[in-house]
Every structure is written in C-alpha cells, then in structure tokens.
Design a protein around this motif. Structure first.
Motif, mmCIF file in Angstrom:
data_model
loop_
_atom_site.group_PDB
_atom_site.id
_atom_site.type_symbol
_atom_site.label_atom_id
_atom_site.label_comp_id
_atom_site.label_asym_id
_atom_site.label_seq_id
_atom_site.Cartn_x
_atom_site.Cartn_y
_atom_site.Cartn_z
ATOM 1 N N VAL A 180 72.854 -10.980 91.456
ATOM 2 C CA VAL A 180 73.430 -11.095 92.799
ATOM 3 C C VAL A 180 73.071 -9.858 93.621
ATOM 4 O O VAL A 180 72.667 -8.819 93.094
ATOM 5 N N ARG A 181 73.253 -10.019 94.940
ATOM 6 C CA ARG A 181 73.180 -8.898 95.885
ATOM 7 C C ARG A 181 74.557 -8.740 96.514
ATOM 8 O O ARG A 181 75.063 -9.684 97.114
ATOM 9 N N PHE A 182 75.126 -7.579 96.400
ATOM 10 C CA PHE A 182 76.456 -7.341 96.951
ATOM 11 C C PHE A 182 76.421 -7.042 98.442
ATOM 12 O O PHE A 182 77.452 -7.126 99.112
ATOM 13 N N ALA A 183 75.256 -6.681 98.965
ATOM 14 C CA ALA A 183 75.127 -6.391 100.390
ATOM 15 C C ALA A 183 73.871 -7.073 100.909
ATOM 16 O O ALA A 183 72.859 -7.182 100.197
ATOM 17 N N GLU A 184 73.934 -7.543 102.142
ATOM 18 C CA GLU A 184 72.786 -8.205 102.745
ATOM 19 C C GLU A 184 71.612 -7.237 102.836
ATOM 20 O O GLU A 184 71.728 -6.134 103.373
ATOM 21 N N GLY A 185 70.487 -7.633 102.274
ATOM 22 C CA GLY A 185 69.314 -6.782 102.258
ATOM 23 C C GLY A 185 69.330 -5.725 101.176
ATOM 24 O O GLY A 185 68.375 -4.936 101.061
ATOM 25 N N GLY A 186 70.381 -5.675 100.371
ATOM 26 C CA GLY A 186 70.479 -4.691 99.305
ATOM 27 C C GLY A 186 69.712 -5.110 98.064
ATOM 28 O O GLY A 186 69.207 -6.240 97.969
ATOM 29 N N PRO A 187 69.618 -4.230 97.079
ATOM 30 C CA PRO A 187 68.896 -4.561 95.850
ATOM 31 C C PRO A 187 69.649 -5.584 95.011
ATOM 32 O O PRO A 187 70.874 -5.714 95.101
ATOM 33 N N GLU A 188 68.904 -6.312 94.204
ATOM 34 C CA GLU A 188 69.510 -7.293 93.309
ATOM 35 C C GLU A 188 70.014 -6.602 92.053
ATOM 36 O O GLU A 188 69.366 -5.687 91.531
ATOM 37 N N HIS A 189 71.173 -7.027 91.573
ATOM 38 C CA HIS A 189 71.777 -6.445 90.379
ATOM 39 C C HIS A 189 72.073 -7.547 89.364
ATOM 40 O O HIS A 189 72.375 -8.682 89.729
ATOM 41 N N GLU A 190 72.003 -7.184 88.102
ATOM 42 C CA GLU A 190 72.418 -8.091 87.040
ATOM 43 C C GLU A 190 73.844 -7.742 86.626
ATOM 44 O O GLU A 190 74.121 -6.613 86.217
ATOM 45 N N VAL A 191 74.727 -8.712 86.755
ATOM 46 C CA VAL A 191 76.121 -8.547 86.359
ATOM 47 C C VAL A 191 76.360 -9.388 85.117
ATOM 48 O O VAL A 191 76.053 -10.586 85.098
ATOM 49 N N SER A 192 76.883 -8.790 84.069
ATOM 50 C CA SER A 192 77.171 -9.508 82.833
ATOM 51 C C SER A 192 78.637 -9.352 82.482
ATOM 52 O O SER A 192 79.236 -8.302 82.706
#
Length: 338
Positions: free
Chosen positions: A223-235
């Motif tokens: 997901v991206r927590f902010a518009e235009g921000g980097p993608e993160h993997e949340v587990s």
C-alpha cells in the motif's frame, strides 16, 4: 468523534474505533520500534519457523476511491471496486457510492452506463426530507469500461486482484474519475484521444478479507499511505510467544517493510488496542480488535487497521478529519470462510 460512515470502513472497524482512547496512543519509529514488552527489534521474524513461508488465502479485496471533479461543483464521488473469488474464477464488482449495492461485472470485457442517482437509492434525488435535513445531491451519470481478458494474477499471493494486463476506467462529467490497472492509461488515450481531463482521484481504503488456516500464517499487502508516496509492504501475523520471552500466550505482529512496528502480547487480555508508528515521517495509527476471534461462537473475524493521519489531524479520530480521512488498510481474518 468522527462519523464512521464517512470513512468508508466496515462495520467491525466502526464498532471498535470508539473503544480506543487517546491514552493508549504511543509513537514509535518503524525502523527501531519499541514493542509493548519493551523488546527492541530490527526485523520482522516470528518465533514460529513457518510464519515467513506461510501465507493466508485472500477471499476478497475491496478498494474505495475518492474522486474530486475539476469542473463540476459537486461533492467528491466515492467509488468502490471489489475483487473476489467464485467457482468460475476471479470476479469484479463495482459500486458508485458507499451506500450503493455492488454491481457484478460478469463479462471479462465490456462497458456499462449508470444513470444519475443510481447509487444512492434515494428516489427524491437529493434535496431535503420532512425533518428538514439536507441530503447530498445524486452523483452524475457515470460510464464504466473494463477489460480483464489478459489479466495476470500472482499465484503465490492467492489473491483475486490482478497484478497486470487489465484496466478499469470510469468517466463522469467528461472527466476520468477512475483509472485502475496498468492498461488504463493506454485505453484512455485510445478511447478519448487524450482529450479528456482527469479528476483528482485518491484511494481511501483497502479492505482485505483472508482465511487463516495456519495460526502462524502471515498476510502481506502492498500500500501507499500518502498520495504519491513510496509503496510499502505491510504484514500481519499472529504466533505463540517465543519461549523464555515472559510474554505468554499469543502475540500479534504488524510489520512495515520487514521491520516490526507493533508487537501486542497476551492477546486474550489485550484483544483490543492501538499504537502509533511513523511511516515516511508521518503518523500511522495501528488498531486491532480480536474479540470476535477469541470469544464469539461461531468465531467472528479479527480486524487489524492501519490508518494514516492527514495534515489536519493531530490525534486519533478528530472531527475535522471527517471530510478527508487518511488512507486506511484493513485486514479482516477469518478462521473459516464466512
């Protein structure tokens, strides 16, 4: 308190959001977070050897979007896509508002027109009621286009959401209000010859419903927590406490990019709670509710939510945040398919 309906969240999350007080909020750095048991960790590695290799099958993925039209002075559109499973393969449903009944798109490729007011179920088409309460105007007519004939899926993730080879495009008031998929830009260019503006579109929430057949399984989402921000993997995972840790019972782990952000111990006592972590320098509230998982018969679901705060919000669930909630990732875990 904020109006939960405006956040496009499932009812299980709305129920437990009001149970979380400001006193429970604590801030931790994702890169070096302090767990409730005061154990400092740097990587997300469970005490169970199967956690890293075991994953949970995904029942459905629902993504809600907020589209603000550039020209028309109308409230933002709230669109919803749901990817699911069926005996015949993956399915796709679309809803033009949070209150609308989802429309299942049975064909792999096609188009569909939705008339004005079809999403609200209000025969009066907005205005006011007998009590004098003003209702929002109905959304404008909407045209929907989709093509899943060449969609490709990640076999390792067992998710009904495709990873490439598809598009879903919606147009309203001569503006593109939704463009999902790697082929969406190409379709818009070919269909409208690039002569159509794009509304301001941002994802509002992502709900993933999974079945946890292995108690030590780990579910991951990008997901991206902010518009235009980097993608993160949340587990998210739940596993027995490590021997000798002194915690006892099961532990809930939430990790961001492989680093442990939250570790909740003694879950039969701490079945509801929240913490705050920083991702990309901005606060993200992590909330969990495991009451239905432990104490309902038949078992309900466990809910874990990560919700980004916007610039307006200085603490959890402010009234000013109702109009523009931050992005939310919600994981609903079931012991068996509901």
């Amino acid at each position: 308190m904020v109006s939960a309906s405006s956040l496009l969240l499932p009812s299980s999350v709305r129920d437990f959001a009001s149970c979380i007080g400001d006193g429970a909020v604590r801030v931790a750095d994702v890169a070096a977070c302090t767990a409730p048991s005061s154990t400092r960790v740097s990587t997300c590695s469970s005490s169970s050897s199967t956690t890293a290799s075991s994953s949970s099958p995904t029942l459905s993925v629902t993504v809600s979007y907020r589209a603000t039209l550039l020209a028309a002075p109308a409230p933002p559109l709230q669109l919803r896509l749901t990817w699911g499973h069926s005996p015949l393969g993956p399915t796709l449903s679309f809803a033009p508002s949070p209150t609308a009944r989802a429309i299942q798109l049975r064909r792999r490729r096609g188009s569909r027109s939705l008339p004005s007011g079809s999403s609200s179920g209000d025969e009066n088409g907005g205005g006011g009621d007998e009590s004098g309460t003003t209702t929002p105007p109905p959304p404008p007519p909407l045209a929907l286009f989709w093509d899943l004939t060449a969609a490709r899926y990640d076999p390792a993730a067992s998710s009904p959401e495709p990873v490439s080879g598809y598009y879903v495009v919606a147009v309203a008031s001569a503006e593109v209000v939704l463009a999902v998929g790697d082929l969406a830009a190409e379709f818009v260019k070919a269909k409208f010859e690039g002569q159509i503006p794009r509304a301001r579109v941002a994802p509002v929430s992502r709900v993933e419903r999974v079945v946890v057949s292995d108690p030590a399984a780990m579910h991951a989402a990008r997901v991206r927590f902010a518009e235009g921000g980097p993608e993160h993997e949340v587990s998210v995972s739940c596993a027995p406490a490590a021997p000798g840790s002194g915690g006892g019972g099961d532990e809930l782990w939430v990790c961001v990019d492989g680093k442990r952000a939250v570790q909740a111990c003694r879950l039969r006592w701490n079945f509801r709670g929240n913490q705050t972590v920083f991702v990309d320098g901005a606060p993200v509230d992590v909330m969990w509710d495991l009451h239905g998982w432990w104490f309902r018969e038949p078992p309900g679901c466990a809910v874990v939510m990560l919700r980004a705060r916007s610039a307006l919000e200085s603490r959890l669930w402010l009234e000013e945040e109702a109009a523009a909630p931050g992005f939310s990732l919600i994981v609903q875990a079931f012991k068996s398919p509901p």
